[in-house]
Write a protein that holds these residues in place. Structure first.
Motif, short mmCIF file in Angstrom:
data_model
loop_
_atom_site.label_atom_id
_atom_site.label_comp_id
_atom_site.label_asym_id
_atom_site.label_seq_id
_atom_site.Cartn_x
_atom_site.Cartn_y
_atom_site.Cartn_z
N GLY A 1 -9.51 -2.54 -8.60
CA GLY A 1 -10.10 -0.63 -8.24
C GLY A 1 -11.46 -0.57 -8.92
N ALA A 2 -11.30 -0.54 -9.44
CA ALA A 2 -12.18 -0.03 -10.68
C ALA A 2 -13.61 -0.34 -10.69
CB ALA A 2 -11.88 -0.08 -12.23
N LEU A 3 -13.37 -1.61 -9.83
CA LEU A 3 -15.21 -1.89 -9.32
C LEU A 3 -15.67 -1.50 -8.04
CD1 LEU A 3 -14.22 -5.93 -9.00
CD2 LEU A 3 -15.26 -4.71 -11.23
N VAL B 1 0.92 -1.48 -0.11
CA VAL B 1 -0.11 -0.03 0.27
C VAL B 1 0.53 1.09 -0.03
CG1 VAL B 1 -1.53 1.26 0.92
CG2 VAL B 1 -1.69 -1.42 1.55
N GLY B 2 0.32 2.31 -0.64
CA GLY B 2 0.96 3.52 -0.62
C GLY B 2 0.55 4.09 -1.48
N PRO B 3 0.99 5.47 -1.70
CA PRO B 3 0.25 6.57 -2.22
C PRO B 3 0.50 6.68 -4.11
CG PRO B 3 2.41 7.43 -1.41
CD PRO B 3 2.15 5.88 -0.72
N THR B 4 0.21 7.21 -4.27
CA THR B 4 -0.31 7.23 -5.85
C THR B 4 1.36 8.22 -6.28
OG1 THR B 4 -2.62 7.92 -6.31
CG2 THR B 4 -0.77 7.92 -8.53
N GLY B 5 1.25 6.87 -7.28
CA GLY B 5 3.35 7.54 -7.62
C GLY B 5 4.57 6.92 -6.90
N CYS B 6 4.15 5.56 -5.91
CA CYS B 6 5.05 5.24 -4.81
C CYS B 6 5.96 4.88 -5.54
CB CYS B 6 5.13 5.86 -3.96
SG CYS B 6 3.49 3.47 -3.53
N GLY B 7 5.87 3.88 -7.20
CA GLY B 7 6.45 2.45 -7.25
C GLY B 7 5.76 1.22 -7.43
N LYS B 8 5.03 1.30 -6.50
CA LYS B 8 4.30 0.15 -6.55
C LYS B 8 4.60 -1.13 -7.24
CE LYS B 8 0.13 1.48 -4.49
NZ LYS B 8 0.89 2.85 -5.51
N SER B 9 3.94 -0.26 -8.72
CA SER B 9 3.45 -0.83 -10.02
C SER B 9 5.42 -1.76 -11.07
CB SER B 9 2.91 -0.19 -11.14
OG SER B 9 1.86 -0.22 -10.60
N THR B 10 6.26 -0.60 -10.58
CA THR B 10 7.32 -0.99 -10.70
C THR B 10 8.28 -1.58 -10.60
OG1 THR B 10 7.48 1.78 -11.39
CG2 THR B 10 9.90 -0.01 -10.33
N THR C 1 -2.80 -2.63 -3.97
CA THR C 1 -3.56 -1.45 -3.80
C THR C 1 -3.64 -0.72 -3.62
OG1 THR C 1 -5.72 -2.39 -2.64
CG2 THR C 1 -3.88 -2.90 -1.23
N HIS C 2 -4.71 0.75 -3.03
CA HIS C 2 -4.68 1.85 -2.51
C HIS C 2 -5.99 1.80 -1.30
CE1 HIS C 2 -2.98 3.62 -6.20
NE2 HIS C 2 -3.15 4.45 -5.35
N ASP C 3 -6.21 0.40 -1.41
CA ASP C 3 -7.49 0.18 0.06
C ASP C 3 -7.07 -0.48 1.27
OD1 ASP C 3 -9.56 -0.61 0.93
OD2 ASP C 3 -10.79 -1.38 -0.62
N LEU C 4 -6.72 0.33 1.62
CA LEU C 4 -5.83 -0.25 3.32
C LEU C 4 -6.87 -1.17 3.67
CD1 LEU C 4 -3.33 -0.08 5.25
CD2 LEU C 4 -5.09 1.37 6.39
N ASP C 5 -8.18 -1.32 4.19
CA ASP C 5 -9.31 -2.18 4.31
C ASP C 5 -9.22 -3.28 3.56
OD1 ASP C 5 -10.66 -0.13 5.63
OD2 ASP C 5 -12.03 0.05 5.13
N GLU C 6 -8.86 -3.55 1.92
CA GLU C 6 -8.43 -4.29 1.29
C GLU C 6 -7.63 -4.87 1.48
OE1 GLU C 6 -9.68 -4.95 -3.06
OE2 GLU C 6 -8.00 -4.06 -3.03
N ALA C 7 -6.69 -4.20 1.45
CA ALA C 7 -5.01 -4.81 2.45
C ALA C 7 -4.68 -5.91 2.98
CB ALA C 7 -3.89 -3.81 2.04
N VAL C 8 -6.11 -5.27 4.65
CA VAL C 8 -5.85 -5.98 5.59
C VAL C 8 -6.40 -6.75 5.30
CG1 VAL C 8 -6.30 -5.47 8.14
CG2 VAL C 8 -4.90 -3.27 7.11
#
Length: 285
Positions: free
Chosen positions: A182-184, A58-67, A211-218
């Motif tokens: 994410g898009a659902l 989890v992290g903000p947009t553009g923090c390199g998660k996809s990288t 994910t951007h969604d902390l609830d989903e991650a946990v």
């Protein structure tokens, strides 16, 4: 052949010893921007995922998660540091990896069945055998009867089910998921999360889930990793000790231990989200 031979799905193979651990050491990735400047997407990322572990990033947009995912899959080479899968340094496309993206990576000109068949056929499974396997996976994800439809004829949730069947049919050792839900809408997302957990329990690949969604991650993961705003590096790692199997993600979210973990992780995440927001707001000004 017995008429009921393919009526029941084949038992899922024993996966735990087959799943692959992921070891990321000092991983740095730099890109050249169109202006010729060097942009560091991630810096000195260290992360270990045990075989069969579900790890959410989890992290903000553009923090390199996809990288980070691209380095694990071998689609990109690191600028520094290394990624090992199953104690082998990744150099080229990693074997036994399946990918699920936020955008549906389905071939629009192929039917539902055709899309799910691609993996086994590429691996050399005879067409007839691959078809039986694909039909079985469509049953597992609740799409029996939709084999001949095309992606544009399906809802967003149904397309996700096709993508999930296509990702899991090859029994991957590693499943890389880049904001797959994410898009659902909220209800469909919850259903898909439950389905994913159920299928993961059966197959037990190692999972890296962005994910951007902390609830989903946990709700989904064994371990939640927080990445800093750009350049992305690992700020914190939290072990999620909610018991498994987890059942209904909607119910889990109301449990005391879930709320406690979510609160602790949010404390760490909110600074990064705020910083990233300020950076982009400053850039836009």
């Amino acid at each position: 052949m017995d008429a009921n031979h393919h009526h029941r799905p084949p038992a899922a193979p024993e996966r735990a010893e087959d799943a692959a651990g992921i070891d990321i050491v000092g991983l740095t990735k730099r890109y050249l921007t169109p202006k010729g400047e060097i942009f560091t997407a991630i810096r000195d990322v260290n992360l270990k995922v045990e075989p069969g572990q579900f790890c959410a990033i989890v992290g903000p947009t553009g923090c390199g998660k996809s990288t980070t995912l691209a380095q694990v899959s071998g689609l990109e080479q690191p600028s520094a540091g290394s990624v090992s899968v199953h104690d082998q340094i990744v150099d080229g496309i990693t074997k036994g990896v399946s990918y699920m993206f936020q955008a549906d990576a389905l071939f629009p000109w192929k039917t539902v069945l055709g899309n799910v068949l691609i993996g086994p056929v590429l691996l050399g499974t005879p067409k007839r055998e691959a078809t039986v396997l694909a039909m079985d996976w469509l049953r597992r994800v609740g799409l029996a009867g939709f084999e001949d439809r095309y992606p544009h004829q399906l809802s967003g949730g149904m397309r996700k089910r096709v993508a999930m069947a296509a990702a899991l049919i090859n029994n991957p050792r590693i499943l890389l998921m880049d904001e797959p839900f994410g898009a659902l809408d909220v209800q469909t997302k919850a259903i898909m999360q439950n389905e994913l957990l159920q299928l993961w329990e059966e197959l037990r690949p190692s999972v890296l889930f962005i994910t951007h969604d902390l609830d989903e991650a946990v709700a989904l993961a064994d371990k939640v990793v927080i990445m800093t705003s750009s350049p992305g590096t690992i700020k914190d790692v939290f072990d999620i000790d909610l018991p498994r199997p987890r059942g209904d993600v909607q119910q889990i979210r109301h449990e005391g231990r879930f709320l406690e973990l979510q609160g602790r992780i949010w404390e760490s995440l909110k600074d990064e989200v705020t910083r990233a927001y300020k950076q982009t707001a400053g850039a836009a000004a």
